[in-house]
Write a protein that holds these residues in place. Structure first.
Motif, PDB file in Angstrom:
ATOM      1  N   PHE A  66      -1.658  -5.613   6.276  1.00 26.92           N
ATOM      2  CA  PHE A  66      -0.491  -5.811   7.139  1.00 26.92           C
ATOM      3  C   PHE A  66      -0.245  -7.298   7.396  1.00 26.92           C
ATOM      4  CE2 PHE A  66       1.433  -6.315  11.336  1.00 26.92           C
ATOM      5  CZ  PHE A  66       2.567  -5.525  11.202  1.00 26.92           C
ATOM      6  N   SER A  67      -1.309  -8.031   7.685  1.00 28.74           N
ATOM      7  CA  SER A  67      -1.151  -9.451   8.004  1.00 28.74           C
ATOM      8  C   SER A  67      -0.678 -10.249   6.790  1.00 28.74           C
ATOM      9  CB  SER A  67      -2.482 -10.024   8.510  1.00 28.74           C
ATOM     10  OG  SER A  67      -2.915  -9.347   9.659  1.00 28.74           O
ATOM     11  N   HIS A  68      -1.214  -9.905   5.628  1.00 25.76           N
ATOM     12  CA  HIS A  68      -0.892 -10.687   4.428  1.00 25.76           C
ATOM     13  C   HIS A  68       0.460 -10.310   3.826  1.00 25.76           C
ATOM     14  CE1 HIS A  68      -1.479 -13.072   0.870  1.00 25.76           C
ATOM     15  NE2 HIS A  68      -1.444 -12.021   0.081  1.00 25.76           N
ATOM     16  N   GLN A  69       0.750  -9.008   3.761  1.00 25.60           N
ATOM     17  CA  GLN A  69       1.957  -8.581   3.052  1.00 25.60           C
ATOM     18  C   GLN A  69       3.156  -8.407   3.966  1.00 25.60           C
ATOM     19  OE1 GLN A  69       1.076  -5.273   0.464  1.00 25.60           O
ATOM     20  NE2 GLN A  69      -0.225  -6.534  -0.831  1.00 25.60           N
ATOM     21  N   ARG A  70       2.943  -8.005   5.189  1.00 26.30           N
ATOM     22  CA  ARG A  70       4.072  -7.836   6.111  1.00 26.30           C
ATOM     23  C   ARG A  70       4.346  -9.109   6.907  1.00 26.30           C
ATOM     24  NH1 ARG A  70       5.690  -2.611   7.447  1.00 26.30           N
ATOM     25  NH2 ARG A  70       5.598  -1.342   5.547  1.00 26.30           N
ATOM     26  N   LEU A  71       3.299  -9.706   7.464  1.00 32.37           N
ATOM     27  CA  LEU A  71       3.468 -10.905   8.280  1.00 32.37           C
ATOM     28  C   LEU A  71       3.455 -12.186   7.453  1.00 32.37           C
ATOM     29  CD1 LEU A  71       1.193 -10.001  11.346  1.00 32.37           C
ATOM     30  CD2 LEU A  71       3.643  -9.557  11.007  1.00 32.37           C
ATOM     31  N   ARG A  72       3.112 -12.066   6.169  1.00 35.81           N
ATOM     32  CA  ARG A  72       3.097 -13.213   5.247  1.00 35.81           C
ATOM     33  C   ARG A  72       2.068 -14.266   5.642  1.00 35.81           C
ATOM     34  NH1 ARG A  72       5.360 -10.898   0.967  1.00 35.81           N
ATOM     35  NH2 ARG A  72       7.389  -9.968   1.462  1.00 35.81           N
ATOM     36  N   GLN A 186      -2.554  -6.266  -4.285  1.00 39.56           N
ATOM     37  CA  GLN A 186      -2.552  -4.797  -4.354  1.00 39.56           C
ATOM     38  C   GLN A 186      -3.228  -4.185  -3.141  1.00 39.56           C
ATOM     39  OE1 GLN A 186      -4.948  -5.172  -7.842  1.00 39.56           O
ATOM     40  NE2 GLN A 186      -3.350  -4.381  -9.167  1.00 39.56           N
ATOM     41  N   LEU A 187      -3.169  -4.868  -2.021  1.00 37.49           N
ATOM     42  CA  LEU A 187      -3.946  -4.443  -0.862  1.00 37.49           C
ATOM     43  C   LEU A 187      -3.543  -3.075  -0.333  1.00 37.49           C
ATOM     44  CD1 LEU A 187      -4.465  -7.729   1.175  1.00 37.49           C
ATOM     45  CD2 LEU A 187      -6.236  -6.200   0.314  1.00 37.49           C
ATOM     46  N   VAL A 188      -2.239  -2.784  -0.340  1.00 33.75           N
ATOM     47  CA  VAL A 188      -1.798  -1.487   0.181  1.00 33.75           C
ATOM     48  C   VAL A 188      -2.341  -0.355  -0.677  1.00 33.75           C
ATOM     49  CG1 VAL A 188       0.211  -0.036   0.622  1.00 33.75           C
ATOM     50  CG2 VAL A 188       0.265  -2.456   1.254  1.00 33.75           C
ATOM     51  N   GLU A 189      -2.200  -0.488  -1.988  1.00 30.75           N
ATOM     52  CA  GLU A 189      -2.700   0.555  -2.884  1.00 30.75           C
ATOM     53  C   GLU A 189      -4.219   0.639  -2.835  1.00 30.75           C
ATOM     54  OE1 GLU A 189      -2.175   1.923  -7.556  1.00 30.75           O
ATOM     55  OE2 GLU A 189      -1.398  -0.010  -6.863  1.00 30.75           O
ATOM     56  N   PHE A 190      -4.885  -0.515  -2.795  1.00 32.41           N
ATOM     57  CA  PHE A 190      -6.340  -0.533  -2.704  1.00 32.41           C
ATOM     58  C   PHE A 190      -6.809   0.143  -1.418  1.00 32.41           C
ATOM     59  CE2 PHE A 190     -10.400  -2.286  -1.461  1.00 32.41           C
ATOM     60  CZ  PHE A 190     -11.128  -2.326  -2.632  1.00 32.41           C
ATOM     61  N   SER A 191      -6.143  -0.163  -0.301  1.00 30.17           N
ATOM     62  CA  SER A 191      -6.520   0.433   0.986  1.00 30.17           C
ATOM     63  C   SER A 191      -6.359   1.943   0.957  1.00 30.17           C
ATOM     64  CB  SER A 191      -5.661  -0.166   2.109  1.00 30.17           C
ATOM     65  OG  SER A 191      -5.825  -1.559   2.176  1.00 30.17           O
TER      66      SER A 191
END
Length: 265
Positions: A66-72, A186-191
């Protein structure tokens, strides 16, 4: 943990960095190697807090994603946020304490709820998305030797950090801190894949808990056996059914079986 633990963490993260499939990355990461080393080297018992610690592992990756992909946020800052969430959860669990039965039941309920939610929000064509080679798997721009040194230094730092968490050292995301950086695109898919595999970690901790008073060796053997059984149950039976559903949804005919005559033969 000892230097053996540091080297093992380095090896796990290095192996993950070489794997291109996100699903296989998540499976390799979920192997309870750090948990085993933490249990052997620290002598901590597995109680309710450690089972809820598996939820903490998932919250770590959710926070980083969330922090990396949504909040950048930069990936290292996002990693720090994930560690902070895990440490805060650990402090609360150690302060309150929790009976093992209640912790196990609550963790299973949360896992089932997460699986239902992920199933509803799954992408339309997961099979094709997972089959495509990942763009970041081999393009991090670091020479192999330098990358290995970075992973080793990271393993040392996370080992030192995990050592201050008392009983929650068992489920601290040692290699996860580095794997999150490796799989940052790929953090969302990995999670999502790791959340599914984490049930096997619950099985590992449950088996260890009930046999830890018999013998640590027996408890570890049973724990690894429970992990293997649950992991197999999660993965093996579902693959053929998913492939059939994917073919049906796309209108692709089932490939002919070997030895089956075709038209014009």
């Amino acid at each position: 943990m000892t230097w053996t633990g540091v080297l093992l963490l380095t090896a796990v993260v290095w192996a993950v960095s070489l794997i291109r499939s996100v699903r296989l990355r998540a499976l390799v990461y979920s192997l309870p190697l750090p948990m085993t080393l933490a249990l052997v080297s620290s002598g901590h018992r597995v109680e309710g807090a450690q089972v809820v610690g598996v939820v903490g592992l998932n919250l770590f990756f959710v926070t980083v994603a969330f922090s990396h992909q949504r909040l950048r946020w930069p990936i290292l800052l996002a990693d720090g946020a994930g560690i902070a969430v895990y440490v805060a959860l650990s402090a609360g669990l150690l302060a309150v304490g929790m009976p093992f039965g209640a912790a196990l039941a609550g963790t299973l309920v949360l896992w089932l709820a997460a699986m239902l939610l992920l199933r509803r929000r799954a992408p339309a064509r997961p099979a094709l998305a997972d089959a495509r080679p990942s763009g970041d798997a081999r393009r991090d721009g670091l020479p192999a030797l330098l990358k290995l040194m970075v992973i080793f230094v990271g393993a040392v730092l996370t080992t030192l950090l995990g050592a201050v968490l008392r009983g929650m050292v068992v489920t601290f995301p040692y290699s996860g801190v580095l794997v999150a950086v490796e799989a940052r695109r790929q953090l969302v898919e990995f999670s999502r894949h790791f959340a599914r595999n984490s049930l096997a970690l619950v099985g590992f901790l449950t088996a260890y808990h009930y046999l830890q008073d018999v013998s640590p060796t027996v408890a570890l053997g049973a724990a690894w056996g429970a992990f293997a059984v649950v992991a197999a149950a999660l993965h093996l039976p579902l693959r053929p059914r998913r492939a059939d559903r994917a073919r049906t949804a796309s209108g692709t005919p089932e490939p002919p079986r070997v030895g089956t005559p075709t038209d014009g033969s």
